[in-house]
Design a protein around this motif. Structure first.
Motif, PDB file in Angstrom:
ATOM      1  N   GLU A 430      54.223  83.807  22.399  1.00 36.87           N
ATOM      2  CA  GLU A 430      53.374  84.681  23.507  1.00 36.87           C
ATOM      3  C   GLU A 430      53.893  86.368  23.506  1.00 36.87           C
ATOM      4  OE1 GLU A 430      51.090  83.142  25.243  1.00 36.87           O
ATOM      5  OE2 GLU A 430      51.790  80.879  24.882  1.00 36.87           O
ATOM      6  N   PHE A 431      52.814  86.938  23.887  1.00 38.64           N
ATOM      7  CA  PHE A 431      53.258  88.343  24.167  1.00 38.64           C
ATOM      8  C   PHE A 431      52.545  88.894  25.384  1.00 38.64           C
ATOM      9  CE2 PHE A 431      52.088  93.066  23.710  1.00 38.64           C
ATOM     10  CZ  PHE A 431      53.306  93.478  23.522  1.00 38.64           C
ATOM     11  N   VAL A 432      53.244  89.449  26.231  1.00 35.74           N
ATOM     12  CA  VAL A 432      52.813  90.283  27.312  1.00 35.74           C
ATOM     13  C   VAL A 432      53.458  91.757  27.369  1.00 35.74           C
ATOM     14  CG1 VAL A 432      52.582  90.520  29.901  1.00 35.74           C
ATOM     15  CG2 VAL A 432      52.159  88.104  28.726  1.00 35.74           C
ATOM     16  N   VAL A 433      52.810  92.710  27.811  1.00 37.83           N
ATOM     17  CA  VAL A 433      53.528  93.938  27.720  1.00 37.83           C
ATOM     18  C   VAL A 433      54.265  94.209  29.010  1.00 37.83           C
ATOM     19  CG1 VAL A 433      51.906  95.509  28.716  1.00 37.83           C
ATOM     20  CG2 VAL A 433      53.219  96.489  26.846  1.00 37.83           C
ATOM     21  N   ARG A 434      55.336  95.053  29.021  1.00 33.83           N
ATOM     22  CA  ARG A 434      56.015  95.366  29.951  1.00 33.83           C
ATOM     23  C   ARG A 434      55.196  96.316  31.159  1.00 33.83           C
ATOM     24  NH1 ARG A 434      61.830  96.279  29.592  1.00 33.83           N
ATOM     25  NH2 ARG A 434      61.785  98.063  31.171  1.00 33.83           N
ATOM     26  N   ASN A 435      55.541  95.994  32.205  1.00 31.28           N
ATOM     27  CA  ASN A 435      54.765  96.510  33.583  1.00 31.28           C
ATOM     28  C   ASN A 435      55.107  98.180  33.265  1.00 31.28           C
ATOM     29  OD1 ASN A 435      53.550  94.360  34.830  1.00 31.28           O
ATOM     30  ND2 ASN A 435      55.585  93.917  35.537  1.00 31.28           N
ATOM     31  N   ASP A 436      56.039  98.554  32.771  1.00 28.80           N
ATOM     32  CA  ASP A 436      56.205  99.740  32.616  1.00 28.80           C
ATOM     33  C   ASP A 436      56.100 100.486  31.378  1.00 28.80           C
ATOM     34  OD1 ASP A 436      58.271  98.784  31.257  1.00 28.80           O
ATOM     35  OD2 ASP A 436      59.859  99.817  32.435  1.00 28.80           O
ATOM     36  N   CYS A 437      55.162  99.973  30.867  1.00 27.85           N
ATOM     37  CA  CYS A 437      54.873 100.320  29.307  1.00 27.85           C
ATOM     38  C   CYS A 437      53.265 100.309  29.090  1.00 27.85           C
ATOM     39  CB  CYS A 437      55.490  99.515  28.193  1.00 27.85           C
ATOM     40  SG  CYS A 437      54.979  99.756  26.535  1.00 27.85           S
ATOM     41  N   PRO A 438      52.771 101.178  28.525  1.00 28.68           N
ATOM     42  CA  PRO A 438      51.206 101.044  28.280  1.00 28.68           C
ATOM     43  C   PRO A 438      50.822 100.118  27.323  1.00 28.68           C
ATOM     44  CG  PRO A 438      52.082 103.040  27.068  1.00 28.68           C
ATOM     45  CD  PRO A 438      52.982 102.409  28.021  1.00 28.68           C
ATOM     46  N   CYS A 439      49.647  99.558  27.478  1.00 24.12           N
ATOM     47  CA  CYS A 439      49.331  98.288  26.630  1.00 24.12           C
ATOM     48  C   CYS A 439      48.159  98.919  25.557  1.00 24.12           C
ATOM     49  CB  CYS A 439      48.840  96.962  27.555  1.00 24.12           C
ATOM     50  SG  CYS A 439      48.339  95.626  26.412  1.00 24.12           S
ATOM     51  N   GLY A 440      48.416  98.601  24.402  1.00 22.90           N
ATOM     52  CA  GLY A 440      47.074  98.758  23.308  1.00 22.90           C
ATOM     53  C   GLY A 440      46.327  97.802  23.735  1.00 22.90           C
ATOM     54  N   SER A 441      44.950  97.952  22.823  1.00 19.96           N
ATOM     55  CA  SER A 441      43.938  97.115  23.100  1.00 19.96           C
ATOM     56  C   SER A 441      43.263  96.906  21.444  1.00 19.96           C
ATOM     57  CB  SER A 441      42.728  97.673  23.908  1.00 19.96           C
ATOM     58  OG  SER A 441      41.873  96.601  24.147  1.00 19.96           O
ATOM     59  N   THR A 442      42.295  96.052  21.568  1.00 25.47           N
ATOM     60  CA  THR A 442      41.599  95.639  20.226  1.00 25.47           C
ATOM     61  C   THR A 442      40.154  95.473  20.564  1.00 25.47           C
ATOM     62  OG1 THR A 442      41.848  94.259  18.180  1.00 25.47           O
ATOM     63  CG2 THR A 442      42.493  93.347  20.300  1.00 25.47           C
ATOM     64  N   ILE A 443      39.622  94.683  19.363  1.00 29.27           N
ATOM     65  CA  ILE A 443      37.974  94.471  19.298  1.00 29.27           C
ATOM     66  C   ILE A 443      37.861  93.202  20.302  1.00 29.27           C
ATOM     67  CG2 ILE A 443      37.895  95.268  17.070  1.00 29.27           C
ATOM     68  CD1 ILE A 443      37.774  92.271  16.014  1.00 29.27           C
ATOM     69  N   GLY A 444      38.795  92.474  21.058  1.00 27.37           N
ATOM     70  CA  GLY A 444      38.697  91.437  21.483  1.00 27.37           C
ATOM     71  C   GLY A 444      37.872  91.476  22.967  1.00 27.37           C
ATOM     72  N   PRO A 445      38.144  92.513  23.856  1.00 28.93           N
ATOM     73  CA  PRO A 445      37.534  93.091  25.130  1.00 28.93           C
ATOM     74  C   PRO A 445      36.194  93.596  24.670  1.00 28.93           C
ATOM     75  CG  PRO A 445      39.953  93.619  25.138  1.00 28.93           C
ATOM     76  CD  PRO A 445      39.753  93.095  23.770  1.00 28.93           C
ATOM     77  N   ILE A 446      36.175  94.317  23.628  1.00 30.85           N
ATOM     78  CA  ILE A 446      34.922  94.832  23.487  1.00 30.85           C
ATOM     79  C   ILE A 446      33.788  93.961  23.256  1.00 30.85           C
ATOM     80  CG2 ILE A 446      33.776  96.632  21.681  1.00 30.85           C
ATOM     81  CD1 ILE A 446      36.673  97.922  21.388  1.00 30.85           C
ATOM     82  N   ILE A 447      33.925  93.178  22.294  1.00 25.60           N
ATOM     83  CA  ILE A 447      33.336  92.279  21.859  1.00 25.60           C
ATOM     84  C   ILE A 447      32.719  91.128  23.011  1.00 25.60           C
ATOM     85  CG2 ILE A 447      32.603  90.114  20.278  1.00 25.60           C
ATOM     86  CD1 ILE A 447      34.454  91.364  18.144  1.00 25.60           C
TER      87      ILE A 447
END
Length: 505
Positions: A430-447
């Protein structure tokens, strides 16, 4: 006794399945699969080459090419049990196989990935000279770790438009797989004390590669301003260095004067390699995201030839998009209508009327695995990861979750992945970004937003994302392929086994 016998049969089946998985995960199989990946990357320096190589693999597996500008339904081109693919802009590819029992209103099992990576691209007017050097103007594409491009042996690749007659033109792919370019760093002796403390690159002035030295014979008019009656460069496109055009012409087999336009990017000439003390690591360019182009293509090809397609009620799809690294908002990106159009057109080939309600019903049953590389924990920067979510190379595919919808995973879609891994004895993390770090994104939310399809974001863990050379794991590559193959086989069966219990409030 009947129940006992049935229980024995189930246990026997599970043990047999586990044994097959263990045999398939032997070191020899893993290394061979990884070597196939490095060959794929070596041959795919651009999205155009990714799609061309993917098309060759699909056609060898019996897939038929379709064209977007041809009516599919009217010409009865798409049929139950059929295997097909088509491309857009030569840099985006959709491959699908139709289940033998598919009907309009049934579901789509989709794996999405992207063909592009951060890179230096040749500018439209790239011809530059400075202090005795021939240079090529380059534009930064995406968010690269640009310092990793310094002092590398660089080739060039892409597509070229060639004139074949007064009104005839051809598009050619080109790959100059030898070191003709270099972005040299500044020696330490010429740096100030402050400059030595931290490397700061000006992307406009510090990343222009050198093609060679100004030479009268190669670049007489362009380099020296001299004009001669037999000037060999007179018919060349002045936007680009004559030396570059001549190299391209020799590679394509055309006169350099017939090169009308180019779309080129720089590429590392060092081949991908299997490394690590036990050959457990892969060092290669463009892991992000050619790794999932490779695993998804192998998954759909092997599934389509497994004999299971005949009884499949759904459609299995691999969608490889361009321009993810710059936001996906293009004609061939995940932000375009191409994914929705694919589902509409395929469903329409089996609908009795033009009513699109069946398409919407099918879409509500469908599921997308958005496959893009994940961040492995870095041994030298471990504090950058959340303490309970630290994916490791070698520990399997990563499920990526972000409640702010930078990833589209939810309880149900994540469960499907975890259950698939459990049933097939595959590792998952599993991966969750830290609360104090920006999170990248990808095609999933776009589609998910544009198409309205339920989505889970996954990916194999890697180091040095967006470097010119990246690192991932041999075993993760293979287990991801097996996960995607399992998704085509039984992913929707797991999804449909979940019953929503309506509680009384």
């Amino acid at each position: 006794n009947c129940w006992r016998h049935q229980g024995y049969c189930i246990i026997e089946h599970l043990l047999e399945k586990a044994l097959k998985i263990m045999e398939s995960m032997s070191p020899t199989v893993l290394k061979s699969f990884a070597q196939g990946f490095t060959r794929f990357v070596d041959a795919s320096p651009t999205p155009f080459h990714v799609c061309a190589n993917a098309a060759s693999k699909l056609e060898a597996a019996g897939f038929t090419r379709l064209y977007e500008n041809t009516p599919w339904k009217a010409n009865s081109l798409v049929k139950q049990g059929g295997k097909y693919y088509y491309t857009r802009n030569s840099s985006c590819l959709i491959a699908f196989c139709v289940g033998g029992k598919f009907e309009a209103g049934n579901a789509f099992k989709v794996v999405g990935a992207h063909t592009d990576s951060p890179v230096l691209m040749v500018k439209p007017n790239s011809n530059r000279k400075a202090h005795g050097y021939i240079q090529v103007g380059a534009e930064c594409y995406g968010g690269g770790l640009w310092h990793t491009w310094l002092d590398r042996d660089l080739g060039i690749a892409g597509r070229v438009i060639v004139r074949r007659g007064d009104r005839s033109f051809e598009q050619h792919l080109v790959h100059i797989d030898k070191p003709i370019l270099r972005v040299p760093s500044l020696c330490i002796h010429l740096q100030t004390g402050e400059e030595r403390q931290a490397l700061k690159l000006n992307k406009e002035t510090h990343l222009t590669p050198i093609l060679g030295l100004i030479n009268k014979e190669l670049n007489s008019t362009e380099a020296t301003g001299e004009s001669t009656s037999d000037d060999s460069n007179s018919g060349l496109d002045p936007r680009h260095a004559p030396a570059l055009l001549k190299i391209l012409g020799a590679e394509i087999g055309c006169n350099p004067e017939d090169i009308i336009d180019v779309e080129l990017s720089l590429c590392d000439t060092q081949k991908g390699a299997i490394g690590g003390a036990a050959d457990e690591l892969i060092f290669t360019p463009r892991v992000d995201n050619q790794v999932h182009c490779y695993t998804s293509l192998n998954a759909i090809v092997d599934y389509s030839n497994s004999g299971k397609l005949e009884n499949d009620p759904d459609v299995s799809v691999v969608a490889l998009f361009d321009h993810e690294e710059v936001g996906s908002d293009s004609n061939e990106g995940a932000g375009s209508p191409i994914m929705r159009d694919a589902v509409v057109r395929i469903s329409g080939c089996f609908a009795m009327s033009e009513d699109n309600e069946l398409f919407k019903i099918g879409l509500s049953k469908s599921l997308l695995f958005s496959a893009d590389a994940a961040h492995a924990i870095h041994p030298n920067y471990a504090s950058k990861h959340e303490q309970n979510h630290q994916p490791k190379i070698g520990d399997g595919t990563v499920i990526k979750t972000n409640q702010n919808q930078r990833y589209s995973t939810n309880c149900i879609t994540g469960f499907v992945v975890r259950e698939l891994c459990r049933r097939n004895n595959l590792p998952v993390q599993e991966f969750v970004v830290r609360n104090d770090c920006p999170c990248g994104s990808t095609i999933g939310p776009i589609i998910a937003h544009n198409v309205g399809i339920r989505t889970v974001d996954i990916g194999i863990p890697q180091l040095s994302m967006h470097s010119i050379r990246e690192t991932c794991g041999v075993s993760d590559l293979y287990s991801n392929y097996k996960l995607l193959e399992a998704f085509f086989i039984e992913g929707l069966e797991i999804d449909q086994s979940v019953t929503v219990v309506e509680s009384n409030m």
